[in-house]
Scaffold this motif. Structure first.
Motif, PDB file in Angstrom:
ATOM      1  N   SER A   1       0.975  -1.109  -0.300  1.00  0.00           N
ATOM      2  CA  SER A   1       0.139  -0.054   0.224  1.00  0.00           C
ATOM      3  C   SER A   1       0.730   0.978   0.142  1.00  0.00           C
ATOM      4  CB  SER A   1      -0.575  -0.412   1.689  1.00  0.00           C
ATOM      5  OG  SER A   1      -1.414   0.933   1.586  1.00  0.00           O
TER       6      SER A   1
ATOM      7  N   ASP B   1      -0.127   4.427   1.072  1.00  0.00           N
ATOM      8  CA  ASP B   1      -0.262   4.621   1.715  1.00  0.00           C
ATOM      9  C   ASP B   1       0.575   4.173   3.793  1.00  0.00           C
ATOM     10  OD1 ASP B   1      -2.589   6.641   1.464  1.00  0.00           O
ATOM     11  OD2 ASP B   1      -4.055   4.731   1.951  1.00  0.00           O
TER      12      ASP B   1
ATOM     13  N   CYS C   1       3.887   5.891   2.869  1.00  0.00           N
ATOM     14  CA  CYS C   1       4.151   7.133   3.342  1.00  0.00           C
ATOM     15  C   CYS C   1       4.261   7.054   4.969  1.00  0.00           C
ATOM     16  CB  CYS C   1       2.831   7.821   2.819  1.00  0.00           C
ATOM     17  SG  CYS C   1       2.406   7.960   0.759  1.00  0.00           S
ATOM     18  N   CYS C   2       3.518   6.509   5.472  1.00  0.00           N
ATOM     19  CA  CYS C   2       3.586   6.636   6.747  1.00  0.00           C
ATOM     20  C   CYS C   2       5.088   5.147   7.267  1.00  0.00           C
ATOM     21  CB  CYS C   2       2.540   5.250   7.372  1.00  0.00           C
ATOM     22  SG  CYS C   2       1.053   6.123   7.289  1.00  0.00           S
TER      23      CYS C   2
END
Length: 459
Positions: A420, A422, A425-426
């Motif tokens: 993912s 996301d 990015c985390c």
């Protein structure tokens, strides 16, 4: 010489980036998905054999989790000596007999090591393997370490220290700056330790660390039965040894340097704590982030100046063709290093170091589009030169050591594509948050580069 444990090393054959080992006059074989057979002996040795289609050369690797991080006391520098003495006399064959016969058969026997592993790999035509496998066994597990041969290699090791490329030296120093503990051990023997190295120290290191529970045997283009027979000859005892005690390394965020004099080209390496190979999903995320930042130059011609830096790191180069930036990810069994490597002339070293530190502190700002490009770069880099049987064999041995089963490119590409954006990015934001604890290493004009404290304050 230093074998970096990135995701491209642990993923299966077909995911290497070294130059092809085939001559131009041969057509490139059509590798399909590998058929991999695996097994584990009662004494703990793990075995795997892959059967690619159309292979001209075969390779077999005996790998031990016995890198320089396991050296203690008078064993410091043992891995450097093991690499240098791999071609020496063993219990069954003399050095002359081994080297002469290998050359006559068009084969090679190599030894490589890093802070985590040491690998002995035989590369040969498949038809020659039944006769040459005993040379691999002799070099990996039955070396005599004759005192006169060790003395002969001491001169070679001293010359190795003079031949270390600046880029490799700065990466070695970065890991000394990064860790307090065994991981700070260099893969090279320091000059003060060379004359003190003895056959007793080498035999003690081998006896302590060349254990069956940390040994893997992998092959490419060799029948599984033959690979299994070789593994059974490593150790006749069937019981698994008791677990090995391992010392823990802690990140310290230090500063190390090697001065090459004023006005010399300067290499700067910045690093923070990364991920180990025990967590393949997180390792893939770190590798995607490194690829998204830019891991190298895109070759546009035959000359060094014909390269186009990969963005976004490449955008910081400006009009100076001699300045370089790239991201990297190094992984060991339980931890790793993520960071940036930069090279510049001495006059620009200060601004280049500050720019690299600022980029590391803002790596969490990567966009989804840059992450998608990073995924494509990673897939492309891992599928280049899939016909290098040595790297493929060592890759399969690393998979065994880390209990990873990735038998074909489709599985690996699927893992990368399914990660993912996301989550990536985390993780990138987490990396940026750790930048104040970064370690710094400098090789070149040390006076031209700010101290690590000033770099941290600048971010």
């Amino acid at each position: 010489m230093n074998k970096i444990l990135t995701v491209s090393k642990i993923l299966p054959r077909g995911f290497s980036t070294a130059k092809s080992c085939y001559a131009v006059c041969y057509p490139k074989p059509d590798y399909g998905p590998m058929e991999v057979q695996r097994s584990e002996l009662m004494n703990g040795i793990r075995v795997a054999a892959a059967k690619p289609g159309g292979s001209y050369m075969a390779a077999c690797t005996i790998m031990f989790q016995a890198g320089s991080r396991y050296e203690i006391d008078d064993q410091i520098g043992a891995n450097h000596f093991l690499r240098a003495t791999a071609s020496c006399t063993g219990c069954a064959y003399t050095a002359y007999a081994k080297n002469r016969h290998l050359q006559q058969q068009g084969a090679s026997l190599t030894c490589s090591s890093d802070r985590q592993t040491i690998s002995f790999t035989l590369r040969c035509p498949p038809t020659c393997y039944p006769d040459l496998k005993y040379y691999l066994l002799d070099a990996a597990t039955r070396c005599c370490f004759a005192p006169w041969e060790i003395d002969d290699r001491k001169t070679l090791i001293k010359e190795d220290l003079q031949r270390i490329p600046p880029e490799q030296r700065v990466m070695d120093l970065l890991q000394q700056a990064m860790w307090a503990g065994p991981l700070s051990n260099s893969i090279f023997c320091v000059e003060e330790r060379i004359d003190a190295m003895t056959d007793d120290a080498l035999n003690c290191f081998v006896k302590t660390n060349f254990r069956t529970d940390v040994c893997t045997v992998a092959s490419i283009g060799v029948p599984f039965e033959e690979t299994l027979k070789l593994a059974e000859k490593i150790e006749s005892r069937r019981e698994r040894p008791s677990p090995r005690c391992e010392m823990i390394s802690c990140a310290r965020g230090g500063f190390e340097f090697h001065d090459l004099g004023r006005c010399s080209d300067t290499w700067i390496a910045l690093g923070i704590t990364g991920c180990g190979t025990c967590d393949i999903s997180t390792l893939i995320k770190y590798s995607i982030i490194a690829a998204a930042c830019g891991v190298g130059n895109v070759s546009m011609g035959q000359h060094a100046m014909d390269n186009t830096p990969q963005p976004p790191l490449g955008m910081m180069v400006g009009a100076d063709p001699y300045t370089e930036y790239r991201a990297f990810n190094i992984s060991y069994s339980n931890t790793g290093i993520f960071g940036l490597l930069a090279k510049a002339h001495a006059g620009l070293a200060s601004s280049v170091a500050v720019a690299a530190a600022e980029f590391l502190a803002n790596v969490g700002d990567l966009t989804f589009k840059q992450i998608d490009i990073g995924k494509k770069r990673l897939i492309m880099n891992m599928t280049l030169n899939e016909d290098n049987c040595i790297l493929s064999s060592e890759s399969l041995a690393l998979q065994l050591a880390n209990n990873v089963h990735l038998d074909n490119c489709g599985i690996s590409i699927g893992l990368i594509d399914s990660t993912s954006n996301d989550d990536i990015c985390c993780l990138a934001k987490k990396i940026a948050a750790m930048s104040p604890c970064m370690a710094v290493a400098v090789v070149g004009d040390v006076g031209a580069v700010p101290h690590d404290r000033f770099l941290v304050c600048g971010t």
